[in-house]
Design an enzyme around this catalytic site. Structure first.
Site, PDB file in Angstrom:
ATOM      1  N   LYS A 108       5.806  38.167  -2.074  1.00 12.87           N
ATOM      2  CA  LYS A 108       4.412  38.080  -2.511  1.00 12.87           C
ATOM      3  C   LYS A 108       3.604  39.241  -1.941  1.00 12.87           C
ATOM      4  O   LYS A 108       4.132  40.085  -1.218  1.00 12.87           O
ATOM      5  CB  LYS A 108       3.827  36.729  -2.111  1.00 12.87           C
ATOM      6  CG  LYS A 108       4.581  35.539  -2.741  1.00 12.87           C
ATOM      7  CD  LYS A 108       3.771  34.276  -2.690  1.00 12.87           C
ATOM      8  CE  LYS A 108       2.499  34.432  -3.488  1.00 12.87           C
ATOM      9  NZ  LYS A 108       2.039  33.191  -4.127  1.00 12.87           N
ATOM     10  N   ASP A 113       0.521  38.310 -11.344  1.00 13.42           N
ATOM     11  CA  ASP A 113      -0.501  37.558 -10.625  1.00 13.42           C
ATOM     12  C   ASP A 113      -1.899  37.924 -11.115  1.00 13.42           C
ATOM     13  O   ASP A 113      -2.330  39.078 -11.018  1.00 13.42           O
ATOM     14  CB  ASP A 113      -0.394  37.836  -9.125  1.00 13.42           C
ATOM     15  CG  ASP A 113      -1.392  37.017  -8.320  1.00 13.42           C
ATOM     16  OD1 ASP A 113      -1.466  35.801  -8.555  1.00 13.42           O
ATOM     17  OD2 ASP A 113      -2.097  37.604  -7.484  1.00 13.42           O
ATOM     18  N   ARG A 170       0.808  -1.220   0.000  1.00 14.04           N
ATOM     19  CA  ARG A 170       0.000   0.000   0.000  1.00 14.04           C
ATOM     20  C   ARG A 170       0.841   1.269   0.000  1.00 14.04           C
ATOM     21  O   ARG A 170       0.532   2.225  -0.721  1.00 14.04           O
ATOM     22  CB  ARG A 170      -0.964  -0.015   1.197  1.00 14.04           C
ATOM     23  CG  ARG A 170      -1.831   1.226   1.343  1.00 14.04           C
ATOM     24  CD  ARG A 170      -2.450   1.697   0.044  1.00 14.04           C
ATOM     25  NE  ARG A 170      -3.162   0.630  -0.662  1.00 14.04           N
ATOM     26  CZ  ARG A 170      -3.485   0.703  -1.943  1.00 14.04           C
ATOM     27  NH1 ARG A 170      -3.127   1.749  -2.680  1.00 14.04           N
ATOM     28  NH2 ARG A 170      -4.141  -0.286  -2.517  1.00 14.04           N
ATOM     29  N   GLU A 201       6.072  39.544  -6.797  1.00 15.84           N
ATOM     30  CA  GLU A 201       4.736  39.440  -7.368  1.00 15.84           C
ATOM     31  C   GLU A 201       4.150  40.835  -7.554  1.00 15.84           C
ATOM     32  O   GLU A 201       4.272  41.686  -6.664  1.00 15.84           O
ATOM     33  CB  GLU A 201       3.859  38.617  -6.429  1.00 15.84           C
ATOM     34  CG  GLU A 201       2.402  38.494  -6.846  1.00 15.84           C
ATOM     35  CD  GLU A 201       1.589  37.727  -5.820  1.00 15.84           C
ATOM     36  OE1 GLU A 201       1.555  36.490  -5.898  1.00 15.84           O
ATOM     37  OE2 GLU A 201       0.995  38.364  -4.925  1.00 15.84           O
ATOM     38  N   LYS A 238       2.381  24.202  -3.185  1.00 17.23           N
ATOM     39  CA  LYS A 238       1.085  23.598  -2.826  1.00 17.23           C
ATOM     40  C   LYS A 238       1.190  22.081  -2.950  1.00 17.23           C
ATOM     41  O   LYS A 238       0.625  21.457  -3.844  1.00 17.23           O
ATOM     42  CB  LYS A 238      -0.020  24.158  -3.718  1.00 17.23           C
ATOM     43  CG  LYS A 238      -0.205  25.661  -3.563  1.00 17.23           C
ATOM     44  CD  LYS A 238      -1.176  26.226  -4.585  1.00 17.23           C
ATOM     45  CE  LYS A 238      -1.282  27.744  -4.463  1.00 17.23           C
ATOM     46  NZ  LYS A 238      -2.166  28.345  -5.484  1.00 17.23           N
TER      47      LYS A 238
END
Length: 289
Positions: free
Chosen positions: A166, A221, A99, A199, A134
């Site tokens: 950012k 962005d 698994r 950004e 992410k």
């Protein structure tokens, strides 16, 4: 800092502890300890295979006597019915590693497959597909490796290997000029040589970055393709350009044709579907490759 192999070992140890606990009682109650056999990794869905080395690491971390033979390697296009590898060893070991190995390989292959779809859409342009942070906690190195196997390019690995100013950094710092100035002061004080990306959320911020300078890459962005084309003209080759924010299969080519260097796509890792495969017992005398 830990090496990639050391990080993977920690992930594998944690995963086995999570899955096996004080013992795989299903296997232990019905399989003799000295029984040996063979299992094959069977592909059940078309895609790009990824995870060859970590699969070996999983098997050998659990039981160094397991013998792995690989027939299809990372980056290969696979289809239903393909046999990627066979593993010989104690049946107890085959069952207890099944698994975890599948969980990792299915996810990595799904990411490689998704990435490759985006890469194909960019053929003929100079634009590269970037991943993001992410990622699944603990699996970042594996997921970013899968992006590369699929033909994509890794963005920064974490918060330590690149400066990325950012929107929140800029707002908390009191604006673009403050953020860039403090960034350079920090790097000088710490003796670090890191690339700087910033950004921008619109043309006012872009104009300010172009006035202040001192960066290596500008991230546009949530710009539309039309605004992206205008921004590319304004930047005029002075900095690398990355498009980001809600870019999909349907729109990525439009952004690439604006002349950006990179398009970052969080969907490569944050919502990908695993590639279907299974690990089945096999009579080695009947194994057909």
């Amino acid at each position: 800092m830990l090496t990639v192999d050391e990080l993977n070992d920690k992930l594998i140890d944690l995963a086995f502890a999570e899955d096996i606990g004080d013992g795989d009682h299903t296997t232990l109650c019905c399989i003799p300890e000295d029984a040996v056999s063979e299992s094959k990794l069977l592909i059940k869905e078309e895609g790009i295979f990824a995870g060859e080395e970590i699969a070996k690491q999983v098997f050998h971390r659990f039981d160094p006597t397991m013998q792995v033979e690989v027939f299809i390697h990372d980056g290969a296009h696979v289809k239903p019915g393909d046999i990627v590898m066979s593993v010989k060893g104690k049946i107890q070991s085959l069952l207890q590693t099944e698994r975890l190995m599948l969980n990792i390989l299915q996810r990595m292959s799904g990411i490689a497959t998704m990435t490759n779809r985006y890469v194909q859409l960019l053929e003929g342009t100079k634009t590269h597909v970037l991943d993001t942070r992410k990622t699944t906690p603990g699996m970042r190195m594996l997921e970013k490796q899968a992006v590369k196997i699929g033909g994509g390019v890794n963005h920064r690995i974490g918060l330590f290997d690149m400066i990325l100013l950012k929107d929140n950094h800029i707002d908390f710092a009191g604006g673009i000029e403050n953020a860039i100035t403090r960034c350079h002061k920090y790097l000088e004080e710490k003796g670090k040589d890191l690339k700087i990306e910033i950004e921008v959320r619109g043309f006012d911020e872009l104009d300010e970055v172009l006035r202040v300078g001192g960066v290596d890459r500008i991230m546009l962005d949530n710009f539309t393709p039309a605004d992206t084309r205008k921004a590319v003209e304004l930047i005029n080759g002075r900095y690398e350009i990355e498009s980001s924010g809600g870019i999909t299969f349907e729109t990525i080519r439009d952004y690439a044709e604006c002349g950006v260097d990179f398009v970052s796509v969080g969907a490569l890792t944050h919502s990908v579907k695993g590639l279907d495969m299974s690990f089945k017992a096999v009579d080695s005398s009947k194994l057909k490759i």
